[in-house]
Design a protein around this motif. Structure first.
Motif, PDB file in Angstrom:
ATOM      1  N   LEU A  12      51.117 108.812  81.768  1.00 56.34           N
ATOM      2  CA  LEU A  12      49.473 108.969  81.817  1.00 56.34           C
ATOM      3  C   LEU A  12      49.189 109.199  83.535  1.00 56.34           C
ATOM      4  O   LEU A  12      48.251 109.253  83.788  1.00 56.34           O
ATOM      5  CB  LEU A  12      49.108 107.690  81.148  1.00 56.34           C
ATOM      6  CG  LEU A  12      48.822 107.358  79.465  1.00 56.34           C
ATOM      7  CD1 LEU A  12      48.309 105.445  79.518  1.00 56.34           C
ATOM      8  CD2 LEU A  12      48.543 108.715  79.065  1.00 56.34           C
ATOM      9  N   THR A  13      50.002 109.095  84.307  1.00 55.14           N
ATOM     10  CA  THR A  13      49.779 108.677  85.411  1.00 55.14           C
ATOM     11  C   THR A  13      49.903 109.623  86.626  1.00 55.14           C
ATOM     12  O   THR A  13      49.960 110.073  87.852  1.00 55.14           O
ATOM     13  CB  THR A  13      50.164 107.128  86.417  1.00 55.14           C
ATOM     14  OG1 THR A  13      51.947 107.606  86.472  1.00 55.14           O
ATOM     15  CG2 THR A  13      49.766 106.026  85.541  1.00 55.14           C
ATOM     16  N   TRP A 197      51.110 100.220  84.314  1.00 56.62           N
ATOM     17  CA  TRP A 197      49.673 100.419  83.709  1.00 56.62           C
ATOM     18  C   TRP A 197      47.714 100.302  84.501  1.00 56.62           C
ATOM     19  O   TRP A 197      46.668 100.684  84.276  1.00 56.62           O
ATOM     20  CB  TRP A 197      49.542  99.494  82.877  1.00 56.62           C
ATOM     21  CG  TRP A 197      47.533  99.258  81.712  1.00 56.62           C
ATOM     22  CD1 TRP A 197      46.876  97.512  81.481  1.00 56.62           C
ATOM     23  CD2 TRP A 197      47.024 100.152  80.738  1.00 56.62           C
ATOM     24  NE1 TRP A 197      45.852  98.256  80.731  1.00 56.62           N
ATOM     25  CE2 TRP A 197      45.967  99.858  79.989  1.00 56.62           C
ATOM     26  CE3 TRP A 197      47.736 101.621  80.287  1.00 56.62           C
ATOM     27  CZ2 TRP A 197      45.127 100.160  79.882  1.00 56.62           C
ATOM     28  CZ3 TRP A 197      46.622 102.569  79.748  1.00 56.62           C
ATOM     29  CH2 TRP A 197      45.833 101.681  79.631  1.00 56.62           C
ATOM     30  N   TYR A 200      47.722 102.613  86.287  1.00 61.97           N
ATOM     31  CA  TYR A 200      46.711 103.955  85.951  1.00 61.97           C
ATOM     32  C   TYR A 200      45.274 103.425  85.361  1.00 61.97           C
ATOM     33  O   TYR A 200      44.044 104.419  86.162  1.00 61.97           O
ATOM     34  CB  TYR A 200      47.351 104.236  84.016  1.00 61.97           C
ATOM     35  CG  TYR A 200      46.476 104.659  83.449  1.00 61.97           C
ATOM     36  CD1 TYR A 200      46.160 106.029  83.519  1.00 61.97           C
ATOM     37  CD2 TYR A 200      45.902 103.935  82.382  1.00 61.97           C
ATOM     38  CE1 TYR A 200      45.219 107.076  83.187  1.00 61.97           C
ATOM     39  CE2 TYR A 200      44.684 104.719  81.667  1.00 61.97           C
ATOM     40  CZ  TYR A 200      44.143 105.697  81.795  1.00 61.97           C
ATOM     41  OH  TYR A 200      44.593 107.210  80.831  1.00 61.97           O
ATOM     42  N   GLN A 203      43.998 104.110  88.928  1.00 57.17           N
ATOM     43  CA  GLN A 203      43.278 105.600  89.123  1.00 57.17           C
ATOM     44  C   GLN A 203      42.209 105.379  88.388  1.00 57.17           C
ATOM     45  O   GLN A 203      40.554 107.053  89.134  1.00 57.17           O
ATOM     46  CB  GLN A 203      44.711 106.398  88.318  1.00 57.17           C
ATOM     47  CG  GLN A 203      46.256 106.502  88.930  1.00 57.17           C
ATOM     48  CD  GLN A 203      46.494 107.679  88.307  1.00 57.17           C
ATOM     49  OE1 GLN A 203      46.484 107.792  87.394  1.00 57.17           O
ATOM     50  NE2 GLN A 203      48.006 108.408  89.194  1.00 57.17           N
TER      51      GLN A 203
END
Length: 203
Positions: A12-13, A197, A200, A203
């Motif tokens: 996801l990052t 997490w 993430y 971000q």
């Protein structure tokens, strides 16, 4: 398959992630494929394929050690330990190669490179990772909010917890203790997942 959790969160990052995050994603993928390969080889061939399992394990140990010392030398602040980590970054793969040559040159001796190499990097890198954690605690406020804190906590926990299993590598006792290796891995992946997490969310 606990490694799939940090892999998913790390994925996801990737779009806005730093180079270190992308390297971390690659490291996790290599770990996933190595674990899968060893499992498949064991299911197909059992103990008869022990040599291939050990080879896969030894290669992954090199990848793991080089990645750990790369992160350590990148984030450690103390000038002495930073120089020391830079030296280890180059010496670690050389040591691995030398140990493999010894194994090939003296096969009849039953020498297992992993029993030396794993102990070397797990003991040394657990100390250095612990030092990085200490630096963070001393210099940072709300250190638990820092993603990299959880990554290093995972590295420290893994290296510190797993080295005594490596002492018995390639012995019958190591097979009986292997469930602990799996438990330590799951806890380590938990630390990684928390750190990724948090990255993430930042971000």
């Amino acid at each position: 398959m606990g490694i799939l959790f940090p892999i998913f969160v790390c994925a996801l990052t990737l779009k806005k992630g730093s180079r270190d995050i992308r390297l971390f994603f690659l490291f996790l993928l290599i770990g996933f494929f190595a674990d899968s390969a060893m499992y498949i080889i064991e299911q197909i061939g059992g103990n008869e394929k022990r040599g291939k399992i050990n080879l896969t394990y030894n290669i992954y140990s090199l990848v793991e050690a080089v990645f750990f010392i790369y992160l350590i030398k990148t984030y450690i602040q103390n000038s002495f330990f930073k120089k020391f980590s830079n030296v280890l970054f180059f010496l670690t793969p050389i040591l691995w190669i030398v140990l493999q040559i010894i194994r090939l040159k003296y096969p009849s001796e039953g020498f297992h490179p992993g029993s030396v190499f794993d102990l070397y990097y797990e003991i040394t890198f657990s100390f250095l990772a612990g030092f990085v954690l200490l630096e963070m605690v001393e210099k940072e406020d709300a250190v638990s909010d820092k993603p990299i804190f959880w990554i290093f906590l995972g590295i420290f926990f893994y290296c510190f917890s797993i080295f005594f299993i490596a002492t018995f590598l390639n012995t019958e006792l190591s097979q009986k203790l292997w469930f602990l290796h799996n438990i330590f891995n799951i806890i380590t992946y938990g630390f990684y997942t928390v750190g990724l997490w948090k990255y993430y969310k930042i971000q």
